[in-house]
Structures are given as C-alpha cells and as structure tokens.
Design a protein around this motif. Structure first.
Motif, PDB file in Angstrom:
ATOM      1  N   ARG A  10       0.849  -1.191   0.000  1.00 22.69           N
ATOM      2  CA  ARG A  10       0.000   0.000   0.000  1.00 22.69           C
ATOM      3  C   ARG A  10       0.885   1.241   0.000  1.00 22.69           C
ATOM      4  NH1 ARG A  10      -4.729   1.607   4.340  1.00 22.69           N
ATOM      5  NH2 ARG A  10      -5.709   3.165   3.021  1.00 22.69           N
ATOM      6  N   PHE A  11       0.544   2.174  -0.884  1.00 23.87           N
ATOM      7  CA  PHE A  11       1.246   3.441  -0.963  1.00 23.87           C
ATOM      8  C   PHE A  11       0.761   4.399   0.109  1.00 23.87           C
ATOM      9  CE2 PHE A  11       2.052   2.240  -5.398  1.00 23.87           C
ATOM     10  CZ  PHE A  11       3.351   2.673  -5.550  1.00 23.87           C
ATOM     11  N   CYS A  12       1.649   5.235   0.550  1.00 26.91           N
ATOM     12  CA  CYS A  12       1.348   6.331   1.452  1.00 26.91           C
ATOM     13  C   CYS A  12       1.712   7.594   0.678  1.00 26.91           C
ATOM     14  CB  CYS A  12       2.217   6.189   2.692  1.00 26.91           C
ATOM     15  SG  CYS A  12       1.677   7.124   4.091  1.00 26.91           S
ATOM     16  N   GLU A  13       0.818   8.559   0.617  1.00 29.59           N
ATOM     17  CA  GLU A  13       1.123   9.788  -0.109  1.00 29.59           C
ATOM     18  C   GLU A  13       0.449  10.982   0.556  1.00 29.59           C
ATOM     19  OE1 GLU A  13      -0.237   9.205  -4.118  1.00 29.59           O
ATOM     20  OE2 GLU A  13      -2.324   9.273  -3.553  1.00 29.59           O
ATOM     21  N   SER A  14       0.855  12.156   0.142  1.00 28.99           N
ATOM     22  CA  SER A  14       0.334  13.395   0.710  1.00 28.99           C
ATOM     23  C   SER A  14      -1.124  13.610   0.310  1.00 28.99           C
ATOM     24  CB  SER A  14       1.176  14.574   0.218  1.00 28.99           C
ATOM     25  OG  SER A  14       0.676  15.778   0.732  1.00 28.99           O
TER      26      SER A  14
ATOM     27  N   HIS B 214       1.674  18.765  -3.444  1.00 30.44           N
ATOM     28  CA  HIS B 214       2.908  18.207  -2.908  1.00 30.44           C
ATOM     29  C   HIS B 214       3.302  16.892  -3.564  1.00 30.44           C
ATOM     30  CE1 HIS B 214       2.452  20.442   1.177  1.00 30.44           C
ATOM     31  NE2 HIS B 214       2.502  21.251   0.149  1.00 30.44           N
ATOM     32  N   SER B 215       2.377  16.237  -4.233  1.00 30.36           N
ATOM     33  CA  SER B 215       2.661  14.926  -4.794  1.00 30.36           C
ATOM     34  C   SER B 215       1.783  14.681  -6.013  1.00 30.36           C
ATOM     35  CB  SER B 215       2.395  13.861  -3.725  1.00 30.36           C
ATOM     36  OG  SER B 215       2.724  12.596  -4.203  1.00 30.36           O
ATOM     37  N   ASN B 216       2.342  14.033  -7.013  1.00 37.61           N
ATOM     38  CA  ASN B 216       1.595  13.749  -8.227  1.00 37.61           C
ATOM     39  C   ASN B 216       0.799  12.459  -8.038  1.00 37.61           C
ATOM     40  OD1 ASN B 216       0.756  12.986 -10.820  1.00 37.61           O
ATOM     41  ND2 ASN B 216       2.409  14.172 -11.734  1.00 37.61           N
ATOM     42  N   HIS B 217      -0.446  12.616  -7.642  1.00 29.75           N
ATOM     43  CA  HIS B 217      -1.304  11.460  -7.381  1.00 29.75           C
ATOM     44  C   HIS B 217      -1.514  10.616  -8.635  1.00 29.75           C
ATOM     45  CE1 HIS B 217      -3.272  13.642  -3.711  1.00 29.75           C
ATOM     46  NE2 HIS B 217      -2.037  13.261  -3.485  1.00 29.75           N
ATOM     47  N   GLY B 218      -1.622  11.259  -9.779  1.00 23.35           N
ATOM     48  CA  GLY B 218      -1.846  10.528 -11.032  1.00 23.35           C
ATOM     49  C   GLY B 218      -0.677   9.624 -11.392  1.00 23.35           C
ATOM     50  N   THR B 219       0.527  10.132 -11.266  1.00 27.94           N
ATOM     51  CA  THR B 219       1.712   9.331 -11.561  1.00 27.94           C
ATOM     52  C   THR B 219       1.848   8.191 -10.559  1.00 27.94           C
ATOM     53  OG1 THR B 219       2.813  11.225 -12.555  1.00 27.94           O
ATOM     54  CG2 THR B 219       4.210   9.374 -11.892  1.00 27.94           C
ATOM     55  N   ALA B 220       1.597   8.476  -9.285  1.00 27.52           N
ATOM     56  CA  ALA B 220       1.661   7.422  -8.270  1.00 27.52           C
ATOM     57  C   ALA B 220       0.647   6.324  -8.571  1.00 27.52           C
ATOM     58  CB  ALA B 220       1.424   8.003  -6.880  1.00 27.52           C
ATOM     59  N   ALA B 221      -0.543   6.700  -9.028  1.00 26.58           N
ATOM     60  CA  ALA B 221      -1.569   5.715  -9.385  1.00 26.58           C
ATOM     61  C   ALA B 221      -1.108   4.852 -10.558  1.00 26.58           C
ATOM     62  CB  ALA B 221      -2.883   6.417  -9.709  1.00 26.58           C
ATOM     63  N   LYS B 222      -0.411   5.461 -11.513  1.00 25.00           N
ATOM     64  CA  LYS B 222       0.116   4.698 -12.654  1.00 25.00           C
ATOM     65  C   LYS B 222       1.191   3.712 -12.203  1.00 25.00           C
ATOM     66  CE  LYS B 222      -0.870   8.177 -16.131  1.00 25.00           C
ATOM     67  NZ  LYS B 222      -0.297   9.176 -17.040  1.00 25.00           N
TER      68      LYS B 222
ATOM     69  N   LEU C 205      -2.122  11.048   3.901  1.00 25.76           N
ATOM     70  CA  LEU C 205      -1.903  11.760   5.155  1.00 25.76           C
ATOM     71  C   LEU C 205      -0.975  12.942   4.889  1.00 25.76           C
ATOM     72  CD1 LEU C 205      -1.050   8.569   7.212  1.00 25.76           C
ATOM     73  CD2 LEU C 205      -3.153   9.893   7.436  1.00 25.76           C
ATOM     74  N   ASP C 206      -0.956  13.879   5.812  1.00 22.90           N
ATOM     75  CA  ASP C 206      -0.036  14.997   5.665  1.00 22.90           C
ATOM     76  C   ASP C 206       1.074  14.928   6.688  1.00 22.90           C
ATOM     77  OD1 ASP C 206      -0.702  16.492   3.418  1.00 22.90           O
ATOM     78  OD2 ASP C 206      -2.417  17.374   4.418  1.00 22.90           O
ATOM     79  N   SER C 207       2.075  15.743   6.456  1.00 22.23           N
ATOM     80  CA  SER C 207       3.213  15.898   7.349  1.00 22.23           C
ATOM     81  C   SER C 207       3.969  14.579   7.473  1.00 22.23           C
ATOM     82  CB  SER C 207       2.739  16.416   8.702  1.00 22.23           C
ATOM     83  OG  SER C 207       3.828  16.784   9.504  1.00 22.23           O
ATOM     84  N   GLN C 208       4.706  14.431   8.550  1.00 21.89           N
ATOM     85  CA  GLN C 208       5.506  13.231   8.733  1.00 21.89           C
ATOM     86  C   GLN C 208       4.707  12.086   9.328  1.00 21.89           C
ATOM     87  OE1 GLN C 208       9.515  13.633   9.920  1.00 21.89           O
ATOM     88  NE2 GLN C 208       9.687  15.665   9.065  1.00 21.89           N
TER      89      GLN C 208
ATOM     90  N   LYS D 175       2.970  10.239   7.706  1.00 24.52           N
ATOM     91  CA  LYS D 175       3.124   9.143   6.743  1.00 24.52           C
ATOM     92  C   LYS D 175       4.206   8.160   7.197  1.00 24.52           C
ATOM     93  CE  LYS D 175       3.479  12.339   3.505  1.00 24.52           C
ATOM     94  NZ  LYS D 175       2.842  13.528   4.033  1.00 24.52           N
ATOM     95  N   TYR D 176       5.307   8.691   7.693  1.00 19.98           N
ATOM     96  CA  TYR D 176       6.379   7.822   8.178  1.00 19.98           C
ATOM     97  C   TYR D 176       5.905   6.998   9.376  1.00 19.98           C
ATOM     98  CZ  TYR D 176       9.742  10.226   5.192  1.00 19.98           C
ATOM     99  OH  TYR D 176      10.429  10.723   4.115  1.00 19.98           O
ATOM    100  N   GLY D 177       5.186   7.630  10.282  1.00 21.76           N
ATOM    101  CA  GLY D 177       4.655   6.906  11.436  1.00 21.76           C
ATOM    102  C   GLY D 177       3.708   5.798  11.018  1.00 21.76           C
ATOM    103  N   ALA D 178       2.860   6.083  10.034  1.00 25.38           N
ATOM    104  CA  ALA D 178       1.919   5.077   9.536  1.00 25.38           C
ATOM    105  C   ALA D 178       2.668   3.891   8.931  1.00 25.38           C
ATOM    106  CB  ALA D 178       0.980   5.702   8.511  1.00 25.38           C
ATOM    107  N   MET D 179       3.749   4.171   8.234  1.00 25.19           N
ATOM    108  CA  MET D 179       4.526   3.069   7.665  1.00 25.19           C
ATOM    109  C   MET D 179       5.213   2.268   8.760  1.00 25.19           C
ATOM    110  SD  MET D 179       5.995   4.441   4.029  1.00 25.19           S
ATOM    111  CE  MET D 179       7.416   5.118   4.784  1.00 25.19           C
ATOM    112  N   CYS D 180       5.720   2.945   9.783  1.00 25.79           N
ATOM    113  CA  CYS D 180       6.351   2.235  10.900  1.00 25.79           C
ATOM    114  C   CYS D 180       5.356   1.334  11.610  1.00 25.79           C
ATOM    115  CB  CYS D 180       6.959   3.230  11.891  1.00 25.79           C
ATOM    116  SG  CYS D 180       8.400   4.102  11.256  1.00 25.79           S
ATOM    117  N   ARG D 181       4.087   1.718  11.616  1.00 21.42           N
ATOM    118  CA  ARG D 181       3.031   0.909  12.249  1.00 21.42           C
ATOM    119  C   ARG D 181       2.517  -0.193  11.332  1.00 21.42           C
ATOM    120  NH1 ARG D 181      -0.579   3.104  16.177  1.00 21.42           N
ATOM    121  NH2 ARG D 181      -2.226   2.324  14.818  1.00 21.42           N
ATOM    122  N   GLY D 182       2.973  -0.222  10.069  1.00 23.04           N
ATOM    123  CA  GLY D 182       2.537  -1.256   9.143  1.00 23.04           C
ATOM    124  C   GLY D 182       1.255  -0.925   8.393  1.00 23.04           C
TER     125      GLY D 182
END
Length: 108
Positions: A18-22, A27-35, A49-52, A54-61
């Motif tokens: 699963r991707f995590c993005e802004s 701040h981020s190209n959602h269309g390219t990430a979807a591709k 999610l915004d701010s950092q 995203k990193y916390g969410a990834m650390c939590r799995g």
C-alpha cells in the motif's frame, strides 16, 4: 524491534503493498503514483496523510511505500520547495523501525 518493518514487507506480495502519499495534490503527483501502483499490480487505495505522519503510519505497518513524486516540473509547480528537514525526523523513525528511506534511484 528493528526488523519488524523489513519482515512485514518481505512477507507481503508486491500486489499487496500500500502506498502512502500526501493529501495535498500540490505536494505529490497522485496521477503518476496511481500509474506506478497500476504497473506494479497494487490495488489498495493509497493512504493519504499529511506531514511526517506518513512515516509513522509506515512504521506501524499501515502502508509499505511512501512515494513522493513531484506534482509538475520545477519545484512541484506550486512554489512548494522540498527541504531535507521535511523528511529528517520521519527518516529516523523509519530507520529505527527497521525500514529504509531512499530516493528514486535507491540512494539514501
């Protein structure tokens, strides 16, 4: 422990990641990430999610990949400038959780 993130990702099939993005489209190209997700066969909706957080969410799995792609040419097209401090604390969290952070070429 430090191996938790690596072991979680190793246990998953590429299509189950699963991707995590802004939330902010500027701040981020959602269309390219979807591709990219489509090319990899990833079907899960991105965790936006915004701010950092995203990193916390990834650390939590809650997500395995944070793909930060520019929204357009130049500094993301909206005057937004990416700074090292925008990611420093999140990078440290990821490393302490056993994960890694790199650029698109795999460099730290």
């Amino acid at each position: 422990g430090g191996e938790r993130v690596r072991e979680t990702i190793k246990a998953k099939a590429l299509t189950d990641l699963r991707f995590c993005e802004s939330v902010e489209a500027a701040h981020s190209n959602h269309g390219t990430a979807a591709k990219v997700a489509e090319e990899l066969g990833i079907t899960a909706a991105p965790l936006r999610l915004d701010s950092q957080v995203k990193y916390g969410a990834m650390c939590r799995g809650e997500a395995e990949v944070y793909l930060r792609l520019p929204a357009s040419k130049g500094h993301m097209g909206s005057g937004y400038v990416e700074n090292i401090w925008d990611h420093a604390a999140g990078c440290l969290l990821m490393q302490e959780a056993g994960g890694g952070v790199s650029d698109m070429n795999g460099a730290p």
